[in-house]
Every structure is written in C-alpha cells, then in structure tokens.
Design a protein around this motif. Structure first.
Motif, PDB file in Angstrom:
ATOM      1  N   GLU A 460       0.859  -1.215  -0.106  1.00  0.00           N
ATOM      2  CA  GLU A 460       0.007   0.236  -0.024  1.00  0.00           C
ATOM      3  C   GLU A 460       0.900   1.209  -0.101  1.00  0.00           C
ATOM      4  OE1 GLU A 460      -3.069  -0.173  -0.190  1.00  0.00           O
ATOM      5  OE2 GLU A 460      -4.355  -1.215   1.463  1.00  0.00           O
ATOM      6  N   VAL A 461       1.913   1.274   0.554  1.00  0.00           N
ATOM      7  CA  VAL A 461       2.924   2.368   0.955  1.00  0.00           C
ATOM      8  C   VAL A 461       4.365   2.067   1.124  1.00  0.00           C
ATOM      9  CG1 VAL A 461       1.954   2.827   3.148  1.00  0.00           C
ATOM     10  CG2 VAL A 461       2.809   4.694   1.526  1.00  0.00           C
ATOM     11  N   GLY A 462       5.267   2.716   0.806  1.00  0.00           N
ATOM     12  CA  GLY A 462       6.605   2.578   1.213  1.00  0.00           C
ATOM     13  C   GLY A 462       6.936   4.027   1.661  1.00  0.00           C
ATOM     14  N   TRP A 463       7.616   4.056   3.051  1.00  0.00           N
ATOM     15  CA  TRP A 463       7.724   5.289   3.892  1.00  0.00           C
ATOM     16  C   TRP A 463       9.161   5.608   3.619  1.00  0.00           C
ATOM     17  CZ3 TRP A 463       3.501   7.471   6.838  1.00  0.00           C
ATOM     18  CH2 TRP A 463       2.558   6.417   6.830  1.00  0.00           C
ATOM     19  N   LEU A 464       9.588   6.575   3.002  1.00  0.00           N
ATOM     20  CA  LEU A 464      10.895   7.243   2.750  1.00  0.00           C
ATOM     21  C   LEU A 464      11.282   8.130   4.228  1.00  0.00           C
ATOM     22  CD1 LEU A 464      10.895   7.960  -1.048  1.00  0.00           C
ATOM     23  CD2 LEU A 464      12.228   6.141   0.264  1.00  0.00           C
ATOM     24  N   VAL A 551      -4.931   9.143   1.909  1.00  0.00           N
ATOM     25  CA  VAL A 551      -5.460   9.543   0.605  1.00  0.00           C
ATOM     26  C   VAL A 551      -4.701   8.911  -0.629  1.00  0.00           C
ATOM     27  CG1 VAL A 551      -5.956  11.518  -0.925  1.00  0.00           C
ATOM     28  CG2 VAL A 551      -6.325  11.804   1.313  1.00  0.00           C
ATOM     29  N   GLY A 552      -3.382   9.018  -0.476  1.00  0.00           N
ATOM     30  CA  GLY A 552      -2.586   8.475  -1.634  1.00  0.00           C
ATOM     31  C   GLY A 552      -2.895   6.661  -1.758  1.00  0.00           C
ATOM     32  N   ILE A 553      -2.917   6.059  -0.576  1.00  0.00           N
ATOM     33  CA  ILE A 553      -3.682   4.617  -0.487  1.00  0.00           C
ATOM     34  C   ILE A 553      -5.011   4.429  -1.153  1.00  0.00           C
ATOM     35  CG2 ILE A 553      -4.057   2.704   0.889  1.00  0.00           C
ATOM     36  CD1 ILE A 553      -2.075   3.549   2.587  1.00  0.00           C
ATOM     37  N   LEU A 554      -5.758   5.500  -0.845  1.00  0.00           N
ATOM     38  CA  LEU A 554      -7.134   5.443  -1.564  1.00  0.00           C
ATOM     39  C   LEU A 554      -7.118   5.551  -3.204  1.00  0.00           C
ATOM     40  CD1 LEU A 554      -9.317   7.172   1.050  1.00  0.00           C
ATOM     41  CD2 LEU A 554      -9.563   4.572   0.267  1.00  0.00           C
ATOM     42  N   MET A 555      -6.294   6.584  -3.596  1.00  0.00           N
ATOM     43  CA  MET A 555      -6.117   6.838  -5.028  1.00  0.00           C
ATOM     44  C   MET A 555      -5.594   5.630  -5.809  1.00  0.00           C
ATOM     45  SD  MET A 555      -4.733  10.874  -5.009  1.00  0.00           S
ATOM     46  CE  MET A 555      -4.295  10.831  -6.740  1.00  0.00           C
ATOM     47  N   ARG A 556      -4.402   4.954  -4.772  1.00  0.00           N
ATOM     48  CA  ARG A 556      -3.979   3.744  -5.479  1.00  0.00           C
ATOM     49  C   ARG A 556      -4.750   2.636  -5.491  1.00  0.00           C
ATOM     50  NH1 ARG A 556      -1.553  -1.066  -3.886  1.00  0.00           N
ATOM     51  NH2 ARG A 556       0.290  -1.794  -5.212  1.00  0.00           N
ATOM     52  N   ARG A 557      -5.731   2.453  -4.651  1.00  0.00           N
ATOM     53  CA  ARG A 557      -6.824   1.365  -4.782  1.00  0.00           C
ATOM     54  C   ARG A 557      -7.796   1.881  -5.763  1.00  0.00           C
ATOM     55  NH1 ARG A 557      -8.817  -0.203   1.188  1.00  0.00           N
ATOM     56  NH2 ARG A 557      -6.776  -1.252   2.166  1.00  0.00           N
ATOM     57  N   TRP A 558      -7.967   3.122  -6.298  1.00  0.00           N
ATOM     58  CA  TRP A 558      -9.063   3.334  -7.299  1.00  0.00           C
ATOM     59  C   TRP A 558      -8.309   3.072  -8.450  1.00  0.00           C
ATOM     60  CZ3 TRP A 558     -13.906   5.516  -7.277  1.00  0.00           C
ATOM     61  CH2 TRP A 558     -14.535   6.124  -8.570  1.00  0.00           C
ATOM     62  N   ALA A 559      -7.177   3.282  -8.770  1.00  0.00           N
ATOM     63  CA  ALA A 559      -6.524   3.018  -9.990  1.00  0.00           C
ATOM     64  C   ALA A 559      -6.454   1.729 -10.195  1.00  0.00           C
ATOM     65  CB  ALA A 559      -5.178   3.726 -10.059  1.00  0.00           C
ATOM     66  N   GLN A 560      -6.354   0.766  -9.148  1.00  0.00           N
ATOM     67  CA  GLN A 560      -6.365  -0.588  -9.166  1.00  0.00           C
ATOM     68  C   GLN A 560      -7.609  -1.169  -9.701  1.00  0.00           C
ATOM     69  OE1 GLN A 560      -4.685  -2.762  -5.798  1.00  0.00           O
ATOM     70  NE2 GLN A 560      -3.231  -3.776  -7.183  1.00  0.00           N
ATOM     71  N   PRO A 568       2.928   2.546  -8.124  1.00  0.00           N
ATOM     72  CA  PRO A 568       3.872   2.823  -6.673  1.00  0.00           C
ATOM     73  C   PRO A 568       3.502   3.846  -5.958  1.00  0.00           C
ATOM     74  CG  PRO A 568       4.806   3.611  -8.665  1.00  0.00           C
ATOM     75  CD  PRO A 568       3.598   2.796  -9.211  1.00  0.00           C
ATOM     76  N   HIS A 569       3.701   3.803  -4.768  1.00  0.00           N
ATOM     77  CA  HIS A 569       3.058   4.514  -3.654  1.00  0.00           C
ATOM     78  C   HIS A 569       4.181   4.993  -2.398  1.00  0.00           C
ATOM     79  CE1 HIS A 569       0.290   6.184  -0.375  1.00  0.00           C
ATOM     80  NE2 HIS A 569       0.812   7.164  -0.755  1.00  0.00           N
ATOM     81  N   TYR A 570       4.288   6.295  -2.248  1.00  0.00           N
ATOM     82  CA  TYR A 570       5.538   6.315  -1.114  1.00  0.00           C
ATOM     83  C   TYR A 570       5.036   7.501  -0.388  1.00  0.00           C
ATOM     84  CZ  TYR A 570       8.309   3.817  -4.569  1.00  0.00           C
ATOM     85  OH  TYR A 570       8.930   2.946  -5.428  1.00  0.00           O
ATOM     86  N   ALA A 571       5.327   7.509   0.803  1.00  0.00           N
ATOM     87  CA  ALA A 571       5.251   8.524   1.685  1.00  0.00           C
ATOM     88  C   ALA A 571       6.417   9.540   2.063  1.00  0.00           C
ATOM     89  CB  ALA A 571       4.579   8.359   2.926  1.00  0.00           C
ATOM     90  N   VAL A 572       6.624  10.720   1.735  1.00  0.00           N
ATOM     91  CA  VAL A 572       7.696  11.481   2.134  1.00  0.00           C
ATOM     92  C   VAL A 572       7.261  12.646   3.096  1.00  0.00           C
ATOM     93  CG1 VAL A 572       8.689  10.971  -0.105  1.00  0.00           C
ATOM     94  CG2 VAL A 572       7.337  13.113   0.471  1.00  0.00           C
ATOM     95  N   SER A 573       8.431  13.354   3.748  1.00  0.00           N
ATOM     96  CA  SER A 573       8.198  14.367   4.785  1.00  0.00           C
ATOM     97  C   SER A 573       8.379  15.625   4.215  1.00  0.00           C
ATOM     98  CB  SER A 573       9.134  14.120   5.832  1.00  0.00           C
ATOM     99  OG  SER A 573       9.226  15.236   6.763  1.00  0.00           O
TER     100      SER A 573
END
Length: 827
Positions: A460-464, A551-560, A568-573
């Motif tokens: 679902e997400v990779g945290w940088l 929100v990023g995870i939900l967008m990824r789920r919608w695209a799927q 690919p989905h990542y989280a950054v600071s």
C-alpha cells in the motif's frame, strides 16, 4: 526443410552440437581467426550477427528476467542489480533487467571514459578483445548486498563469470549470484568448477538459461579450423581479412546516395545505455519517449520501405533494439534488428553457414585500442529497402561518413540509409551539485513498509522515512506551543502526546465515516481520474506524510479497482519552513521518472504547504541538478482554491482528520531535528505499535473503498467535466486567512488554520484559542464541537465564513495562558 546454419562447419570440422532440441534453432556455427577458439557459436536470437525480429530478441531477454524474478522472489528481486557483458550481451542484459522489474543495470565496457573511476574489471579469456571495465557513474551501484545477476549470451566454460565474481566478490561480497545466458554449453567438468567456486566463496550461484547442451570438438579442431580460415581468406578479395565480394571495401559511396539524418529528440540526461548505469527512473523516461522517437523514424522512412533493418553499434545495442521493437509494433514494415561488431568472422555464402555476408569498414569512434576494422554481418544481400543506423554521438565522426565508412558500405546494399544519433551519456562530475558528504543514492535505505513500520500492508505504501520509534520525542502540548511561538524550537523537532479519544469521540468518528464514505469515495475517484488523464497514465503517487498517506492509498486502490493499475506509492516528509526531504527526492529520482511523480495531500487550508513544496522543489533542482518534479499537489479537498487537481472544493469532514496515528497507519507526524536527522538521512517518524488495539487505519480505507462501485459513474463524469473546466487557483483561502488574522488581532497567518481538517489538528495538537464556525454548519462539525468542549475552547459562529470552520491558535501563548487543567483561557 530448412538447412541448419551450422551444417557447413560441422561437415568440414566434425563439430557437433548436442543437447536440447532448441539448440539448432537458436545457434548456428561460423569460423573466426582466433588463436584460442576457431569456431564461433552464432546466435539467431541475440540480434548481433544475424538480423532478427526485435520482438524475438527483446522477448528472450525479458522472459529470462521474469524467470530470474520467479527464482529470487519479489523481495530479493527488488534488491537485485543486473550486470551485462560487453559487447555482445549489453542489450540482452538490459532486457533481462526489464523482465526482472526494471532493475538497476550496468554493463561492462571496452571504452574507457575520462573522469569515470573504474569500479572493477575482469578478463574474457576466449574473446578477441579480452579486457572488460566497469564504469558506473555511482560507484555504490555494485556495493549493495542484494543479488547480482550476470548476463552473457552464452555460458561456454564459465571462465568469464568466475573472473567477474572473483573480482567483484573481493570488493563487494554478497550472498547470492544468478548467472543468465541464452545457452549453457559447458562441459560437465566446467559445471563442477562453478559449484566448487560457489562453495569456496560461501555464496549461492544459480543458473538460468533458455537451452543447454555441449559442443563436441574432435582432436585437432583448432588447427583444422585455422587452416580452413586461411584457405578461404586467400581466396577472398585483397581488401582486408576475410573480405570478399559482395562485401568488399572497394569502391566509393554512390553519387546518388543520400543519408537522411533523423533527430530522435532523445530526452536530456537519459543515458544511451548501461555503460555508466541505467536506473528504473531512466527506464521510465525511455518508455515514455520511445513512441515519439520511433514515430520520427517512421516519418522519415520512404513509403516503399517494406523491409527495414535497424542497425545498432557495437555496445550500443539496447536503445536501437527498443526503437526497432517500437517500429515493429507501430508500422506495417517487416522490421529486423542487428548491430555492428568488433569481432572478425569468416563469411561464406552458403545456406548451411551462419555468416553469409560481411560489410567491412573502419572504426569510427576513436577506440582506445587504436584504429581497426569493424563489421556488419548478414546485411548485404538481405534485401532491405532501408537501413536505420543508430550510433552514439561519440561515434558520429568523419570516419562514419567517409567514402569507405559504414554509411557508404550500407548504401551499396540498400537504396535508403537513415542515421539516428543518440547522445553519448557523460556522467556528472563528482564535485559541484553533489556535496562530498552526501550519501550516494544507492546507499540510501529502501522505503520502510508494514508490518515492520506502520499497520498498512507493504504494497500500500513505502515510507521514505527513518524509524525513530525508540526515541522519546513527545512533549506536553503547552510546552511545545510556548517553545514554538517563542522561536526556541521548530514544531517538527518534537511530537505532541498522542490524543487518546474518548468513547464518545470515537463514536463520532464512526458516525462520520458511515455518512461520508460515499462522498469521500466520489472525491477519490474524481482526483484519481484527473491525475491519470492529465498528469501521467502511470503516476508514481508520493504522499506528504502523514495526512496525505491515507488519500494516496485510496487513490492507488481506485487506480487498481477502476483501471487494473498497480501504482507505486510512497510517503515523504515536508516541513513548513524547512522544505521537503531532499534525500527522499533523490531516492525517487533514482528509481522513477520525476515527471511521473504526483505529490498527494489530504486537503488544502490556506495553501502554505503548496507554496512550501513549490519552493522546495525549485531549490532541490538547483542543488542536485535533477529536474522534472512537478510541485503541484493533488488533494482530496481544496476548500482554499490553492491547487488545480482535487476531488472537491467543498470544506467537509474527512474522517481521517478526526484522529492522529490511529487512522494513519499508527505513524506519527514527521520529525526533523539535527541531532537525529543528519544531512544524508531521511526525516524521521515513530511507529506507535502500542496503539494497535485502537487502530482504525485499514478500517477507514476499507469503508471508503467499499463504495467505489456505486460512485464510479458519477465520479468519472465529474472528472471529465473538471478536465474541461477552468480550475485556476484563486487563492481565496489565503486571502481569507490574512483577513481573519488582522480582524482578530493575531497578525500571524501561521496561527490561523482554516478548514475542518486543520481546525481538528489545532484541537488535537496545538493550544487552541477559539474556533470560528460558519453559521448553520451541521454534522460536519460535531467532532469539532466535542473537542472544543473538552478543551474549554469557545466556538464562535460567523456568518459568511468561506470555510466550514477555522481554528485559531492562541496568539500570545505561554504556559500561564491555560489553567491547571490545560483548558484555554481568554486573552
């Protein structure tokens, strides 16, 4: 029945090819003048000596890469680096890297490059040119501990692989190697040597091939082969070794010949191949540019060109192959692909011999080993209506265009010659944009993933981020606020104590989620469809941690769900006043095309983070020389009219704003403190594992995702309307905040937090002074009213407020501004 292209050699020298039934289809035989090995196995599927359909050539490499991925498993494959051998396997190795999953790729080279340090080298004992160099732009490319995948066209004795592994293992030891080849032709004794060597170094070495067998050589075959070569050489034309009609170097370019130069518009900064390394980001950039580049070639072709050859140049195999494959896919022409070579091979015009014809021309890239002859096989007499020669810019020299050069030789055998030049990649200087202390990109850690970090599933997400879970960072809210407002500390240097919601408050969250899930799903669909249509067909979603992550995870789920895309989905600071995590951007640029990156956040308030991101990206590009990141944020809600890409501009409750970590994967807000985060580190965050019993992160996502089907039609229709509408930001939210700041005597826009989400944050994490609520606002503010009541914060109804509510932080806060129970007091 077709004659096998090894018959001529087999009958005269007694050489036998034994093994898989596929061998005769994949290999032919030829002779060469070489004191170590007279015979040559000529591949019919490699695209070097024998023109072949590019889909066949590329397909073999990609399929081998997929098999390697199956062997390693997804986790190990994601850490693998692929190394191909010059010159013959540079394209094959690159294709294997693609099949493996766009893995980082490097190939050895016989072309020294000024200013690039050698990271290794080895010898190929049976080759006509034995020395290989490894010249990665980033020396740490080979320094990881993931699997190393070594790719060659054939595995004949294993000597080259042993030499490579011996050299690299001494420098960069690792636990696993995978050897990949089209054919494994080792003897039983040679096979045993590889197994023994693996035990010696304490590593596992696997082998993946298409076919296997052995070459049976009778006694005296080398001498017999040399005599046969000498016999045919003496009968050939006197213009050079092995040259004969119709492939001689005699004559000049016909006066009627005109070479058409095609401007590919090769993307700036994209390497021409893997000589200095080719990253997943480079792969994406090439994929995006290929259709337009192939179209420029197709447009330059004559209309009567029905049989086309794309001819690469020595080590430059992959780029011409991909161009050829795109032409094969998009035109009606019969497309074939092969490349020129340094290897001298006898040509015999016989259907039972693998090398029927040969073009001979002088080297045209100023090689380190001096001038010499180069060759193109099976081009003359093949009936090509047009030949597209693809070279790098180092090889676009007067020698290429000379009367006896490659272009002239081609013109003798085809009516149309086109030239496409790929810019030779020049690695960046070690000093300048990159500070000496800066950690190489490949040394930056891979993203953190659940369940080790966060309660989200790993895909679902990779945290940088770096994990600071073991560090005490929390401070009382009042203490933090005083330090922040006095200038003694930045808000990102500590964490507020995680708010533990009451049973009543948690019920409000569930009620809000029940009533708003469909509305949220609709907004998710609108923003995702807009991104896919306008920003990139395969975007890389990069959420701004932490509010943007759900929100990023939900967008990824919608695209799927809607398009079958696995984005690919990542989280950054990103930290207000400090900018975005530059090391995270460096990692993203090394692994993806920056132009595909779409930054995602939950909502906009006054647009401060929007401005912060734009400034941070501009500074990053200047400092690191990396361009392409688009700072425009895609948000679920844009009540402040600060962005163009949004799901809604209404200011309503997004339930994920009601809670902190327990609706965000149990991850804290991000931390940036000098004693914890060095110049080469990601920003930090904590994983609150101890709150697992209260975690609603996945429940929130599932509740919204469950409503996708019922809103799909309406969301897609609204996205279509928005794409045709004027969505220019008006920044009316910023204007409203400035007005409120002055009207209430605050005189600091940072203490005015507009919108339901920002107001909730004020009540959960800061010291609130008062809440402004739009007159008549309904259930969207139930949780705000409850929190305000618990903290003793007045709620003031304001007619005509542009937001549903606005939270005001105490403008002159000291710990004395609250009573003993921590509730607010008036000024």
């Amino acid at each position: 029945m077709n004659t096998w292209s090894g018959t001529w050699v087999a009958e005269r020298l007694g050489v036998e090819l034994a093994g898989d039934e596929r061998l005769h289809g994949m290999l032919g035989l030829a002779l060469r003048r070489n004191p170590k090995r007279a015979h040559l196995l000529v591949s019919n599927v490699l695209g070097k000596h024998v023109p072949q359909a590019p889909s066949v050539v590329y397909g073999h490499g990609v399929e081998l890469g997929r098999r390697v991925r199956e062997l390693l498993g997804d986790a190990a494959a994601a850490r693998a680096v692929v190394l191909g051998y010059a010159e013959t396997a540079t394209g094959l190795g690159h294709s294997v890297a693609d099949g493996l999953g766009a893995a980082p790729y490097l190939h050895s080279t016989r072309r020294p490059v000024a200013g690039v340090a050698t990271a290794g080298g080895f010898e190929e004992s049976h080759s006509h040119a034995t020395s290989h160099l490894l010249l990665p732009e980033d020396p740490s490319l080979l320094a990881g501990d993931g699997p190393l995948v070594l790719v060659d066209d054939e595995f004949s004795t294993g000597n080259t692989v042993l030499n490579t592994v011996r050299d690299l293992h001494a420098r960069y030891p690792r636990e696993r190697y995978v050897v990949v080849a089209l054919v494994d032709m080792r003897s039983a004794a040679d096979a045993g040597r590889l197994e023994e060597f693996a035990r010696e170094i304490g590593a596992r070495i696997d082998l993946v091939t298409v076919a296997s067998g052995t070459v049976r050589l009778p006694d005296g075959v080398l001498e017999k082969g040399q005599a046969l070569v000498a016999e045919h050489e003496s009968a050939a034309a006197p213009s050079g070794p092995f040259a004969q009609s119709p492939t001689s170097r005699e004559g000049t370019q016909p006066p009627s010949c005109r070479v058409t130069r095609v401007d590919l518009r090769w993307p700036a900064g994209l390497p021409d191949g893997g000589r200095h390394g080719f990253t997943p980001a480079h792969h994406t950039a090439l994929e995006n540019a290929l259709p337009a580049m192939a179209d420029r070639i197709a447009t330059a072709l004559p209309v009567d060109a029905h049989r086309l050859l794309v001819l690469g140049f020595e080590e430059l195999m992959y780029a011409p192959l991909r161009l050829a494959a795109e032409l094969e896919r998009t035109t009606t022409a019969e497309v074939r692909y092969s490349t020129t070579t340094r290897s001298p091979v006898l040509a015999v015009d016989d259907p039972g011999y693998a090398i029927r014809t040969r073009l001979v021309f002088p080297a045209h890239d100023d090689p380190a080993d001096g001038p010499g002859e180069r060759y193109a096989y099976n081009v003359a007499g093949a009936g090509f209506d047009a030949v597209v020669a693809v070279v790098d810019s180092v090889a676009d020299t007067p020698a290429l265009h000379a009367p006896d050069g490659l272009l002239a030789r081609l013109a003798e055998h085809t009516p149309h010659v086109l030239l496409a030049v790929v810019p030779s990649y020049a690695p960046a200087a070690p000093a300048g944009a990159q500070e000496a202390s800066e950690r190489p990109v490949t040394m930056l850690p891979e993203p953190l993933r659940g369940p080790a970090f966060s309660s989200y599933a790993p895909e679902e997400v990779g945290w940088l981020l770096q994990d600071l879970s073991d560090v005490t960072l929390e401070a009382p809210t009042e203490e933090r606020e005083e330090a922040i407002q006095s200038g003694g500390a930045h808000y990102a240097e500590s964490l507020p104590v995680e708010y533990q919601p009451s049973e009543q408050y948690q019920q409000l969250f569930h009620n809000a989620l029940d009533t708003s899930a469909a509305r949220l799903a609709h907004a998710v669909g609108v923003v995702t469809e807009t991104v896919l249509a306008e920003r990139s067909p395969r975007p890389v979603l990069v959420s701004l941690a932490r509010a943007g992550t759900p929100v990023g995870i939900l967008m990824r789920r919608w695209a799927q769900h809607r398009h079958g895309l696995d984005l690919p989905h990542y989280a950054v600071s990103i930290v207000r006043g400090r900018g975005i995590d530059a090391n995270a951007l460096r990692w993203l640029a090394a692994h993806h095309d920056p132009r595909d990156v779409v930054f995602v956040d939950g909502w906009t308030g006054k647009g401060a983070i929007t401005r912060e991101l734009a400034q941070a990206v501009e500074e990053f590009e200047k400092a690191h020389g990396v361009s392409g990141f688009d700072p425009e944020i895609a948000v679920l809600a844009d009540p402040g009219s600060c962005v163009r890409t949004y799901g809604t501009r209404e200011d309503y409750l997004i339930p994920s704003a009601c809670l902190n970590s327990t609706v965000s994967g149990l991850i804290s807000r991000t931390v940036l403190r000098a004693d914890l985060v060095g110049p080469d580190d990601y920003h930090g965050a904590k994983y609150y594992r101890e709150l697992a019993d209260s975690d609603l992160s996945v429940a929130f996502l599932d509740a919204v995702s469950a409503r996708f089907d019922e809103v799909t039609e309406a969301a897609c229709a609204e996205a279509k309307d928005l794409l045709a509408a004027d969505r220019t930001p008006t920044w009316e939210g910023w204007a409203a905040v400035e007005r409120i700041s002055e009207e209430y005597g605050i005189h600091d826009v940072n203490l005015v937090k507009p919108g339901v989400g920002e107001t909730t944050r004020v009540l959960l994490r800061r010291v609130p002074w008062k809440v402004l609520a739009r007159a008549g606002a309904g259930s969207d503010l139930d949780h705000v009213r409850l929190l305000a009541e618990q903290r003793g914060v007045p709620v003031e109804e304001v007619p005509g407020l542009p937001y549903t509510c606005v939270g005001l932080i105490h403008p002159r806060f000291t710990r004395g501004a609250t009573g003993a129970d921590g509730t607010a007091v008036t000024l």
